[in-house]
Design a protein around this motif. Structure first.
Motif, PDB file in Angstrom:
ATOM      1  N   SER A 146       0.812  -1.202   0.000  1.00  8.04           N
ATOM      2  CA  SER A 146       0.000   0.000   0.000  1.00  8.04           C
ATOM      3  C   SER A 146       0.853   1.263   0.000  1.00  8.04           C
ATOM      4  O   SER A 146       1.973   1.293   0.510  1.00  8.04           O
ATOM      5  N   SER A 147       0.277   2.323  -0.566  1.00  3.92           N
ATOM      6  CA  SER A 147       0.915   3.636  -0.494  1.00  3.92           C
ATOM      7  C   SER A 147       0.700   4.279   0.873  1.00  3.92           C
ATOM      8  O   SER A 147       1.309   5.302   1.187  1.00  3.92           O
ATOM      9  N   VAL A 148      -0.173   3.671   1.682  1.00  2.00           N
ATOM     10  CA  VAL A 148      -0.456   4.200   3.016  1.00  2.00           C
ATOM     11  C   VAL A 148       0.705   3.879   3.949  1.00  2.00           C
ATOM     12  O   VAL A 148       1.193   2.749   3.986  1.00  2.00           O
ATOM     13  N   LYS A 189       9.943   4.668   4.255  1.00  2.00           N
ATOM     14  CA  LYS A 189      11.373   4.621   3.936  1.00  2.00           C
ATOM     15  C   LYS A 189      11.699   3.448   3.012  1.00  2.00           C
ATOM     16  O   LYS A 189      12.839   2.982   2.967  1.00  2.00           O
ATOM     17  N   GLY A 190      10.677   2.952   2.319  1.00  3.75           N
ATOM     18  CA  GLY A 190      10.898   1.875   1.361  1.00  3.75           C
ATOM     19  C   GLY A 190      10.827   0.482   1.943  1.00  3.75           C
ATOM     20  O   GLY A 190      11.175  -0.491   1.259  1.00  3.75           O
ATOM     21  N   ARG A 213      11.196  -3.052  12.782  1.00  2.00           N
ATOM     22  CA  ARG A 213      10.509  -1.914  13.393  1.00  2.00           C
ATOM     23  C   ARG A 213       9.237  -1.618  12.595  1.00  2.00           C
ATOM     24  O   ARG A 213       9.102  -2.042  11.459  1.00  2.00           O
ATOM     25  N   GLY A 214       8.337  -0.895  13.211  1.00  3.87           N
ATOM     26  CA  GLY A 214       7.108  -0.511  12.505  1.00  3.87           C
ATOM     27  C   GLY A 214       6.044  -1.591  12.483  1.00  3.87           C
ATOM     28  O   GLY A 214       5.103  -1.468  11.712  1.00  3.87           O
TER      29      GLY A 214
END
Length: 214
Positions: A146-148, A189-190, A213-214
């Motif tokens: 997703s672009s989100v 960040k890709g 992370r994330g």
């Protein structure tokens, strides 16, 4: 005339304010910060063939999430476990989805101070829910990156289970728009992070890796 099927225990049993009831009748106050501010944490454990999967570990993670959000309850781990077990027992289910939730609670009139709220405990058990159906589990799912962007760890530690799902929900809509079923969100960040209700694993050279992370 009431819908009698809503009272079928096999459809779900909830625990609210010290009482067990049909899941369809369970409710929280509209002014509970868990509802109006998504100020809540939760954890989910599963019952499979009549047995809980790592119930103690899920309760420990639930308590860790509560500590991370500065919440506390006047319940021991054993008392929480008893509530979850009783919810399942009353349903009669052999395979069940079981959730425990702690909300911030209702603030006193005239204040928004979360420290003044009495945290509340809720729980429910319902039939086990598969994210993917039989065919999808066999053949796989269409997925998009997703672009989100996922809420960053600097804003909220993702190890604290929470109800902040709007980014995930927007990812789901993007997947549907692109004729896919699920979406994995990026970190800006890709890198990929996770999706709605699932984590991302990579298997390469007999090594399993996950996002760090994330």
């Amino acid at each position: 005339m009431t819908d009698r099927t809503a009272h079928d225990p096999a459809l779900g049993i909830a625990y609210v304010n010290g009482s067990y009831m049909p899941l369809a009748e369970a409710a929280i106050p509209l002014t509970d910060r868990g509802f109006v501010r998504s100020d809540a944490t939760y954890d989910v454990t599963h019952v499979w063939k009549g047995r809980f999967f790592r119930l103690d570990d899920h309760i420990e993670r639930f308590l860790a999430s509560m500590r991370g959000l500065r919440m506390s309850l006047p319940l021991s781990k054993a008392e929480m476990a008893d509530v979850l077990i009783e919810c399942v027992r009353r349903t009669g289910l052999r395979d069940a989805y079981v959730q425990m939730t702690c909300t911030r609670g209702v603030p006193p009139a005239g204040t928004r101070d979360p420290r003044l709220c009495q945290n509340r405990f809720y729980a429910f058990a319902q039939p086990f829910v598969w994210i993917a159906n039989d065919e999808q589990r066999c053949d796989g799912l269409k997925m998009v990156v997703s672009s989100v962007q996922r809420i960053p760890p600097e804003s909220l530690d993702p190890r604290i289970k929470n109800f902040h799902w709007l980014d995930l929900t927007m990812g789901i809509f993007e997947a549907y728009d692109k004729d896919a079923i699920v979406a994995v969100l990026n970190d800006g960040k890709g890198n990929v992070t996770e999706g709605a209700g699932f984590n991302v694993f990579s298997v390469k050279g007999n090594v399993i890796t996950t996002p760090d992370r994330g």
